[in-house]
Design an enzyme around this catalytic site. Structure first.
Site, PDB file in Angstrom:
ATOM      1  N   ASP A  71       0.393  -1.898  -6.016  1.00 29.19           N
ATOM      2  CA  ASP A  71       1.844  -1.621  -6.030  1.00 29.19           C
ATOM      3  C   ASP A  71       2.647  -2.794  -6.580  1.00 29.19           C
ATOM      4  OD1 ASP A  71       1.349   0.862  -4.900  1.00 29.19           O
ATOM      5  OD2 ASP A  71       1.447   0.063  -2.858  1.00 29.19           O
ATOM      6  N   HIS A  95       1.559   5.243  -9.224  1.00 22.55           N
ATOM      7  CA  HIS A  95       2.235   4.387 -10.199  1.00 22.55           C
ATOM      8  C   HIS A  95       3.598   5.020 -10.508  1.00 22.55           C
ATOM      9  CE1 HIS A  95      -1.907   2.806 -11.766  1.00 22.55           C
ATOM     10  NE2 HIS A  95      -1.677   2.526 -10.511  1.00 22.55           N
TER      11      HIS A  95
END
Ligand code: GDP
Ligand code: MG
Length: 433
Positions: A12, A40
């Protein structure tokens, strides 16, 4: 030109947004490992796109997107993800999306097995925090040679494929009945599941390795997309709190299906502070009080995309990041989310660890990381909005000093800095790509 985009931390970091940006000048984007446990995020055209399986180049119509050999693919999830993104106006056809015939199929039982095992472990409080998407089970059956690959869907009528299906079903039914008291799945049901997947996806399944060889020969620009960060790599990460595949840049060409090719660039995406989803040692969260973490969560939007659960947060960790950078062998660093720190009067960074009285500067995931206590240095904050800065010079001095302290601690220059989630919110420093 072959460039890998990887994560230096726990995942992340903002790989999706960096890839989306690089895709503007790329011809092909390839996801090289992992499955639909990825999240994503790309913010573009006033919309937010969360991608699980589709590469982060998919919003660019002229970019060819590939799901590479090293991936495990949940086919139903893929079909849904394609339908959802089409609803947002994104074009997805076999012309711009190609699935490797060597990628591994996540079979119907992989998710079930994941769920059953997590439930069993939860009874004793030992659950792993798995995403329950069957990723570990699909990879382990790949290595046991007891699953199908996407190319097999094109040969379902062949006896050899049918025999393999029967053999793996027999073994799986024994496992599911013996360990978890499940009803067996029938062979006709399994075959018709495979046929339904093939009917939906056959036009997309090709030899993507051969396609990429040709593309590179023609001088095309290819970006390789990693899922998760170095700390979650199966070999080099914080095992067993890792993913089940290789997230590092060296695996990129293998997972993309071009094992003979070398990377021209490796980009390591680094977050301006630390976050971690799921279980496992995370020294950074010992560095600051909960009230500080809550602020960072709020300004950084650090809540799980699906569950809304708060993410674990902490300051930038030089010890872990130096290790992540070494694993990724990155020549370029992209620093993300610097704007999130703008509200802080003072910003902590972790410059070392302590174990008892002993100072530790090298990260070794085989050690008991729970024993380490972070050594924190406080840096002055800038307390101004930097989200509109488009050159390095425009950043306040304290923000520059923060970036340069990170460079000193990493012994590496940072070439890209993002100051907001939108496509245009970034600036470069030195020689970016
Ligand atoms: P990935 O898994 O590495 O692609 O990262 P994620 O997409 O899971 O998480 C990054 C999050 O931060 C996403 O919600 C992005 O939209 C957001 N983001 C990325 N870069 C920036 C930035 O520079 N500033 C801010 N405020 N948000 C960003
Ligand atoms: Mg993510």
């Amino acid at each position: 030109m072959l460039t890998a985009v990887t994560g230096i931390n726990w995942g992340d970091e903002g790989k999706g947004r960096v890839i989306d940006l690089l895709a503007e000048n790329a011809d092909v984007v390839v996801r090289y490992q992992g499955g639909n446990n990825a999240g994503h995020t790309v913010v573009a055209k006033q919309q937010k796109f969360v991608l699980n399986l589709l590469p982060s180049g998919i919003l660019h119509e002229n970019v060819i997107c590939i799901l590479g050999d090293g991936m495990v693919v949940d086919l139903e999830h893929l079909t849904n993800e394609i339908a959802q993104i089409r609803e947002k106006g994104v074009v997805v056809t076999p012309n711009n999306l190609k699935l490797s015939k060597r990628a591994t199929i996540s079979m119907p039982w992989h998710k079930i097995q994941d769920e059953l095992e997590e439930t069993r472990l939860a009874k004793t409080g030992a659950a792993f925090g798995s995403t329950k998407r069957g990723i570990a089970y699909a990879y382990s059956d790949k290595y046991r040679k007891k699953t199908l690959r996407l190319g097999d869907l094109l040969h379902l009528k062949e006896e050899s494929v049918q025999n393999r299906l029967k053999m793996m079903l027999e073994a799986k039914n024994l496992e599911l009945a013996g360990c978890y008291y499940q009803e067996p799945m029938s062979y006709p049901a399994l075959l018709s599941w495979c046929e339904a997947q093939a009917a939906e996806l056959w036009p997309y399944i090709v030899d993507t390795g051969a396609y990429l060889e040709e593309a590179l020969k023609e001088g095309k620009r290819v970006v390789l997309e990693a899922q998760l960060g170095a700390m979650r790599d199966i070999d080099y990460g914080i095992f067993p709190y890792t993913s089940s595949s290789s997230t590092i840049s060296a695996y990129g060409p293998i997972g993309a299906g071009i094992p003979g090719k070398q990377l021209d660039h490796a980009v390591g995406v680094l977050k301006a502070y630390s976050t971690c989803v799921g279980a496992g040692p995370f020294t950074a969260e010992k560095a600051m009080p909960e009230s500080w973490m809550e602020l960072l969560r709020k300004f950084g939007g650090e809540y799980g995309a699906a569950t809304g659960r708060p993410r674990r947060v902490g300051p930038f960790d030089a010890v872990a990041s130096r290790y992540g950078l070494k694993c990724q062998n990155a020549d370029k660093i992209a620093l993300t989310k610097l704007d999130v720190l703008s509200m802080m009067k003072e910003i902590p960074v972790i410059v070392g660890y302590k174990k008892g009285n002993q100072e530790v500067t090298d990260f070794d995931p085989i050690e008991d990381l729970e024993e380490y206590v972070p050594i924190v240095r406080m840096l002055p904050g800038w307390q101004t909005d930097i989200s509109g800065c488009v050159t390095y010079d425009e950043l306040p001095d304290a923000a520059k000093a923060y970036v340069e302290t990170l460079e000193d601690l990493l012994q590496h220059e940072i070439q890209f800095i993002s100051v907001g989630a939108e496509r245009s919110q970034y600036l470069t420093k030195g020689e970016w790509l």
